[in-house]
Design a protein around this motif. Structure first.
Motif, PDB file in Angstrom:
ATOM      1  N   LEU A  46     -12.543  -8.740 -11.816  1.00 17.25           N
ATOM      2  CA  LEU A  46     -12.675  -9.277 -10.335  1.00 17.25           C
ATOM      3  C   LEU A  46     -10.976  -9.590 -10.017  1.00 17.25           C
ATOM      4  O   LEU A  46     -10.245  -9.306  -9.374  1.00 17.25           O
ATOM      5  CB  LEU A  46     -13.379  -9.280  -9.253  1.00 17.25           C
ATOM      6  CG  LEU A  46     -14.686  -8.111  -9.246  1.00 17.25           C
ATOM      7  CD1 LEU A  46     -15.691  -9.442  -8.613  1.00 17.25           C
ATOM      8  CD2 LEU A  46     -14.306  -7.304  -8.549  1.00 17.25           C
ATOM      9  N   ARG A  50      -7.180  -8.250  -9.065  1.00 14.87           N
ATOM     10  CA  ARG A  50      -6.610  -9.320  -7.881  1.00 14.87           C
ATOM     11  C   ARG A  50      -5.448  -9.313  -8.850  1.00 14.87           C
ATOM     12  O   ARG A  50      -4.265  -9.624  -7.495  1.00 14.87           O
ATOM     13  CB  ARG A  50      -7.358 -10.335  -7.350  1.00 14.87           C
ATOM     14  CG  ARG A  50      -8.339 -10.116  -6.335  1.00 14.87           C
ATOM     15  CD  ARG A  50      -9.582 -10.809  -5.764  1.00 14.87           C
ATOM     16  NE  ARG A  50     -10.145 -12.258  -6.700  1.00 14.87           N
ATOM     17  CZ  ARG A  50     -10.972 -11.609  -6.932  1.00 14.87           C
ATOM     18  NH1 ARG A  50     -11.462 -10.775  -6.391  1.00 14.87           N
ATOM     19  NH2 ARG A  50     -11.614 -12.820  -7.647  1.00 14.87           N
ATOM     20  N   ALA A  55      -3.377  -7.876  -2.611  1.00 13.20           N
ATOM     21  CA  ALA A  55      -3.733  -7.517  -0.932  1.00 13.20           C
ATOM     22  C   ALA A  55      -4.423  -6.183  -1.130  1.00 13.20           C
ATOM     23  O   ALA A  55      -5.570  -5.749   0.269  1.00 13.20           O
ATOM     24  CB  ALA A  55      -3.174  -8.080  -0.344  1.00 13.20           C
ATOM     25  N   ARG A  56      -3.526  -5.151  -2.092  1.00 19.64           N
ATOM     26  CA  ARG A  56      -4.427  -3.760  -1.602  1.00 19.64           C
ATOM     27  C   ARG A  56      -5.610  -3.760  -2.753  1.00 19.64           C
ATOM     28  O   ARG A  56      -6.277  -4.847  -3.315  1.00 19.64           O
ATOM     29  CB  ARG A  56      -3.291  -2.940  -2.525  1.00 19.64           C
ATOM     30  CG  ARG A  56      -1.951  -3.025  -1.717  1.00 19.64           C
ATOM     31  CD  ARG A  56      -1.205  -2.406  -2.665  1.00 19.64           C
ATOM     32  NE  ARG A  56      -1.297  -2.884  -4.328  1.00 19.64           N
ATOM     33  CZ  ARG A  56      -0.503  -2.533  -5.354  1.00 19.64           C
ATOM     34  NH1 ARG A  56      -0.190  -0.983  -5.389  1.00 19.64           N
ATOM     35  NH2 ARG A  56      -0.156  -3.006  -6.374  1.00 19.64           N
ATOM     36  N   ILE A  57      -6.499  -2.652  -1.626  1.00 22.76           N
ATOM     37  CA  ILE A  57      -7.863  -2.664  -2.533  1.00 22.76           C
ATOM     38  C   ILE A  57      -8.307  -1.823  -3.004  1.00 22.76           C
ATOM     39  O   ILE A  57      -7.604  -0.278  -2.776  1.00 22.76           O
ATOM     40  CB  ILE A  57      -9.102  -2.450  -0.661  1.00 22.76           C
ATOM     41  CG1 ILE A  57      -9.076  -3.885  -0.058  1.00 22.76           C
ATOM     42  CG2 ILE A  57     -10.601  -2.323  -1.537  1.00 22.76           C
ATOM     43  CD1 ILE A  57      -9.248  -3.936   1.634  1.00 22.76           C
ATOM     44  N   ILE A  59     -10.348   1.450  -4.763  1.00 20.67           N
ATOM     45  CA  ILE A  59     -10.594   2.464  -3.861  1.00 20.67           C
ATOM     46  C   ILE A  59     -11.487   3.638  -5.425  1.00 20.67           C
ATOM     47  O   ILE A  59      -9.956   4.463  -5.825  1.00 20.67           O
ATOM     48  CB  ILE A  59     -10.292   3.731  -2.885  1.00 20.67           C
ATOM     49  CG1 ILE A  59      -9.857   2.232  -1.902  1.00 20.67           C
ATOM     50  CG2 ILE A  59     -12.060   4.099  -2.903  1.00 20.67           C
ATOM     51  CD1 ILE A  59     -11.231   1.404  -1.488  1.00 20.67           C
ATOM     52  N   LEU A 114      -5.138   3.035  -4.550  1.00 19.89           N
ATOM     53  CA  LEU A 114      -4.706   1.875  -3.953  1.00 19.89           C
ATOM     54  C   LEU A 114      -4.802   1.115  -2.166  1.00 19.89           C
ATOM     55  O   LEU A 114      -3.355   1.974  -1.231  1.00 19.89           O
ATOM     56  CB  LEU A 114      -3.342   0.748  -4.382  1.00 19.89           C
ATOM     57  CG  LEU A 114      -4.122   0.689  -5.809  1.00 19.89           C
ATOM     58  CD1 LEU A 114      -2.764  -0.311  -6.818  1.00 19.89           C
ATOM     59  CD2 LEU A 114      -5.003  -0.446  -5.603  1.00 19.89           C
ATOM     60  N   GLU A 116      -3.382  -0.389   1.224  1.00 12.60           N
ATOM     61  CA  GLU A 116      -3.143  -2.009   1.988  1.00 12.60           C
ATOM     62  C   GLU A 116      -4.653  -2.690   2.828  1.00 12.60           C
ATOM     63  O   GLU A 116      -4.745  -1.707   3.555  1.00 12.60           O
ATOM     64  CB  GLU A 116      -2.444  -1.408   2.574  1.00 12.60           C
ATOM     65  CG  GLU A 116      -0.227  -1.672   1.971  1.00 12.60           C
ATOM     66  CD  GLU A 116      -0.247  -2.319   0.550  1.00 12.60           C
ATOM     67  OE1 GLU A 116      -0.793  -3.652   1.330  1.00 12.60           O
ATOM     68  OE2 GLU A 116       0.278  -1.895   0.204  1.00 12.60           O
ATOM     69  N   ALA A 117      -3.888  -3.919   2.833  1.00 15.83           N
ATOM     70  CA  ALA A 117      -5.798  -4.451   3.333  1.00 15.83           C
ATOM     71  C   ALA A 117      -5.590  -4.114   5.330  1.00 15.83           C
ATOM     72  O   ALA A 117      -6.441  -3.877   5.514  1.00 15.83           O
ATOM     73  CB  ALA A 117      -5.514  -5.956   3.491  1.00 15.83           C
ATOM     74  N   ILE A 120      -6.983  -0.784   6.958  1.00 15.55           N
ATOM     75  CA  ILE A 120      -8.398  -0.178   6.875  1.00 15.55           C
ATOM     76  C   ILE A 120      -8.558  -0.580   8.777  1.00 15.55           C
ATOM     77  O   ILE A 120      -8.610  -2.136   8.912  1.00 15.55           O
ATOM     78  CB  ILE A 120      -9.206  -0.933   5.967  1.00 15.55           C
ATOM     79  CG1 ILE A 120      -8.853  -1.375   4.726  1.00 15.55           C
ATOM     80  CG2 ILE A 120     -10.129  -0.764   6.067  1.00 15.55           C
ATOM     81  CD1 ILE A 120      -9.350  -1.340   3.687  1.00 15.55           C
TER      82      ILE A 120
END
Length: 122
Positions: A46, A50, A55-57, A59, A114, A116-117, A120
């Motif tokens: 993890l 990161r 900061a991209r999440i 999925i 990816l 962007e935080a 969302i």
């Protein structure tokens, strides 16, 4: 851009394999290849993700698995994780699993989206 790789070791116990088979309704005694996906939840992985994605999440979109030789309980496998392009909108993680004798056993490619935080909704 090719990101640096992360090298890990993963040991598969028969207890874990049995629990995983039961959870997914798998019969037989083969080691489920999906068990290797547990690595993606390890803190070291993890942190590496990161460092790649900021900061991209990530999925999970899809995965493809190439089984070269069956996994075996009680064995410790060397696993190398790499990412084809951490700046892409849909990068691909590659998990290359090598048996104790150094021979490739499994190659798993995971395609991610990816997000962007800030994109969302709360």
């Amino acid at each position: 851009m090719q990101a640096h790789a992360l090298d890990l070791h993963f040991t598969i116990s028969e207890t874990d394999a049995t629990a995983y088979r039961t959870a997914i309704g798998m019969t037989g005694t083969e080691i489920p290849t999906g068990l290797i996906m547990r690595l993606l939840g390890e803190e070291q992985v993890l942190a590496w993700l990161r460092s790649l994605f900021g900061a991209r999440i990530p999925i999970h979109i899809k995965q493809a698995c190439e089984i070269i030789s069956p996994l075996r309980a009680g064995e410790t496998y060397a696993v190398t994780l790499s990412c084809n392009d951490s700046s892409a909108k849909t990068p691909v993680l590659a998990l290359v699993v090598a048996s104790p004798d150094g021979q490739p056993a499994l190659i798993l490619r995971v395609t991610l989206a990816l997000i962007e935080a800030g994109a969302i909704p709360a």
